[in-house]
Design an enzyme around this catalytic site. Structure first.
Site, mmCIF file in Angstrom:
data_model
loop_
_atom_site.group_PDB
_atom_site.id
_atom_site.type_symbol
_atom_site.label_atom_id
_atom_site.label_comp_id
_atom_site.label_asym_id
_atom_site.label_seq_id
_atom_site.Cartn_x
_atom_site.Cartn_y
_atom_site.Cartn_z
ATOM 1 N N CYS A 381 0.836 -1.198 0.000
ATOM 2 C CA CYS A 381 0.000 0.000 0.000
ATOM 3 C C CYS A 381 0.877 1.257 0.000
ATOM 4 C CB CYS A 381 -0.988 -0.051 1.156
ATOM 5 S SG CYS A 381 -2.482 0.885 0.782
ATOM 6 N N HIS A 520 -3.646 -5.045 0.606
ATOM 7 C CA HIS A 520 -3.057 -5.598 1.835
ATOM 8 C C HIS A 520 -3.118 -7.129 1.834
ATOM 9 C CE1 HIS A 520 -2.426 -1.834 4.002
ATOM 10 N NE2 HIS A 520 -3.514 -1.419 3.380
ATOM 11 N N GLU A 522 -1.461 -9.160 3.485
ATOM 12 C CA GLU A 522 -1.268 -9.731 4.830
ATOM 13 C C GLU A 522 -2.597 -10.105 5.485
ATOM 14 O OE1 GLU A 522 -0.832 -6.594 4.000
ATOM 15 O OE2 GLU A 522 -1.361 -5.171 5.573
HETATM 16 N N1 GLN Z 1 -1.954 6.638 2.878
HETATM 17 C C1 GLN Z 1 -2.053 5.904 1.662
HETATM 18 C C2 GLN Z 1 -3.403 6.066 0.992
HETATM 19 O O1 GLN Z 1 -4.347 6.425 1.652
HETATM 20 C C3 GLN Z 1 -1.760 4.436 1.897
HETATM 21 C C4 GLN Z 1 -2.740 3.776 2.780
HETATM 22 C C5 GLN Z 1 -2.253 2.458 3.298
HETATM 23 O O2 GLN Z 1 -1.059 2.187 3.273
HETATM 24 N N2 GLN Z 1 -3.134 1.650 3.807
HETATM 25 O O3 GLN Z 1 -3.546 5.814 -0.182
#
Ligand code: GLN
Length: 548
Positions: A381, A520, A522
């Protein structure tokens, strides 16, 4: 119709109630039953989405896009049952539902009270999907005696009362403190905690007692006598080296048997614990060790990245190695000199998700280091966004590349937004819209989205398919219009949303392992089914460890 197990906690928080619930779920599955686990949290936040990971640990996202408590992650990791929005409820959500109904006039002018209106709302929630499984396990957050918890305790009392006998049981988790000076385990706090429960009409059928030492027979009998449970239903829960020993350890202590006895299920089906025996064998008998640096922000509280930490353990299980993960504060890397010596001992680098500008320049440096040194790099992410910004700055020459997320920062600095705020996208055939000023709660791209992987890409080989679905939680996206320039410089956008507009995965084919994912992974990894990306990342780390 499901049987219900209500799990409460006493004496202290953080005793591992979520883990005990998850392990019990796994044990019931091992005996052939279907289960669903549910968390009822008494805090007033509507959901944990807006809570700081410093305070509350990670936010666990479900396929259907709910932002939930990290205990739902334990539930999924132990049972493999994908949690749903309806498996997590907070007092905040309950009250806001009740108030919404009141405003709509649904209560026909009645005075709205905790009993029956709030308790009815809680009971309605507990009942969702009750016909689908054999056992519904409902964990009540917090400890008995908390003011916020009272409506929940009252609701489960009423609920059990309304069901036929033996359809609901209560399991209570407590602590037996060990007093070194006298060499004794103390039962008094547990007695008090059970007394507190009985004062509000609840009587535990099974007591799970966390303790540093085995419970001597005398203390077990005393607990049984004073707490009004059978001696076999006093279950000792000692500290474990790995959380994945919990199902086997609880089974040895007789937890699943005590639960089935409490329901009067006899004879109980025999359990098949082969899966857990294999997991524990792999954890206890590794054939090597790799070191992974996690460069992040909330490193003081490991729970902030709970699922990442667990998925790394799963990657180790897949490769039969021990994974030693260290949490490094990203800001450390903002000083050029420090970086080399700090990262040198590691066989792989992972930059997890995160929010806000602090530490991002350090993460970008870590990505650059991994790319240049050909060290396996896994960006999740925000970690992918950092890798993209790094490549834009240092490979394709957009020297001020950045993310719109950081533009309003106090520094007043402006970037060329390689990563931008997505205002419109498609979800289930419907256009979704939002603007920068929207409320913060629940406004991200959340939950499972499909992605297509490029034929012949590294990720297609890792997944063994070109169609995947993964969970998201973010506001910003990589700008697809840079695709060609990236690809000219060896950075492939190898996974895209089905409409081809949103980059979901990047990889550098000419690198041992350099992958960034906008989602994600994970969240979907399990000890008995490690996520392919984590399994392969650790495989690459093992190879790297052989080089040095
Ligand atoms: N802050 C980034 C976004 O909102 C990544 C979010 C995250 O890593 N879950 O796109």
């Amino acid at each position: 119709m499901a049987r219900f197990i209500f799990i409460t906690g006493g004496v202290a928080s953080s005793l591992g109630k979520g883990l005990a619930s998850a392990a019990l779920g796994a044990l019931l599955q091992a005996r052939g039953y279907s289960v669903r686990l549910r968390k009822l949290d008494p805090y007033l936040n509507v959901d944990p989405g807006t809570m700081s990971p410093y305070e509350h640990g990670e936010v666990f996202v479900t396929d259907d896009g709910a932002e939930t408590d990290l205990d739902l992650g334990h539930y999924e990791r132990f049972t493999g049952v994908a949690a749903r929005r309806s498996d997590s409820i907070s007092a905040g959500r309950i009250y806001s539902n009740v108030l919404e109904k009141e405003r709509r006039g649904d209560y026909l002018g009645k005075t709205i009270q905790v009993i029956p209106h709030v308790t009815d709302e809680i009971k309605e929630f507990i009942r969702i999907g009750e016909d689908e499984v054999d056992f519904m396990l409902c964990e009540i957050g917090g400890t008995v005696g908390d003011i916020e918890g009272l409506p929940f305790f009252e609701a489960i009392r009423q609920f059990a009362q309304e069901k036929p006998r033996k359809q609901c049981i209560f399991m209570h988790l407590t602590l037996l403190p060990y007093i070194a000076a006298s060499g004794e385990l103390k039962t008094k706090p547990t007695q008090h905690s059970v007394k507190e429960l009985r004062a509000i009409g609840l009587a535990p059928d099974v007591l799970v007692c966390r303790s540093e030492k085995p419970i001597p027979e005398k203390e077990r009998e005393k607990l049984a006598l004073f707490c009004n449970v059978r001696p076999e239903a006093v279950i000792a829960a000692q500290d474990l080296k790995s959380i994945y020993e919990a199902p086997l350890a609880y089974h040895r202590e007789g937890l699943d048997q005590a639960i089935l006895d409490a329901f009067g299920i006899s004879p109980a089906p025999r359990p098949n614990l082969a899966v857990w025996e294999d997991v524990v064998d792999r954890i206890h008998n590794p054939e090597g060790e790799v070191r992974v640096a996690i460069v992040g922000k909330y490193t003081e509280l490991e729970d902030a990245y709970k699922s990442v930490a667990e998925a790394l353990v799963h990657g180790g299980i897949a490769n039969r190695v021990r994974v030693r993960a260290d949490w490094l504060e990203a800001e450390l890397f903002e000083r050029e000199e420090g970086i080399v010596s700090l990262l040198e001992p590691y066989h792989a680098i992972l930059v997890p998700g995160g929010f806000g500008e602090r530490g991002t320049e350090g993460k970008i440096r870590a990505a650059e280091y991994a790319r240049n040194r050909k060290i396996p790099y896994f960006g999740i992410c925000l970690g992918m966004q950092m890798a993209v910004i790094e490549a834009a700055r240092n490979l394709i020459g957009v020297h001020d590349a950045g993310s719109e997320e950081f533009e309003n920062a106090a520094s007043g600095q402006r970037f060329t937004p390689i990563v931008y705020y997505l205002k419109e996208w498609m979800e289930g055939g419907r256009a979704q819209r939002r603007s920068a000023g929207d409320a913060k709660g629940g406004t991200m791209r959340l939950g499972a989205y499909p992605a297509r992987l490029a034929e012949g890409s590294q990720v297609a080989a890792i997944y063994g398919t070109t169609e995947i679905s993964e969970r998201h939680r973010h506001r910003y996206e990589v700008d697809i219009s840079y695709r060609e320039r990236f690809e000219e410089h060896g950075v492939c956008l190898s996974g895209l949303s089905p409409d081809g507009r949103l980059p979901e995965i990047i990889e550098i084919p000419d690198h041992p392992w350099y992958i960034g994912v906008q989602f994600h992974p994970e969240l979907k990894s399990k000890p008995f089914a490690p996520h392919p990306l984590f399994a392969d990342f650790i495989r690459a780390a093992v190879e790297q460890s052989r080089l040095v």
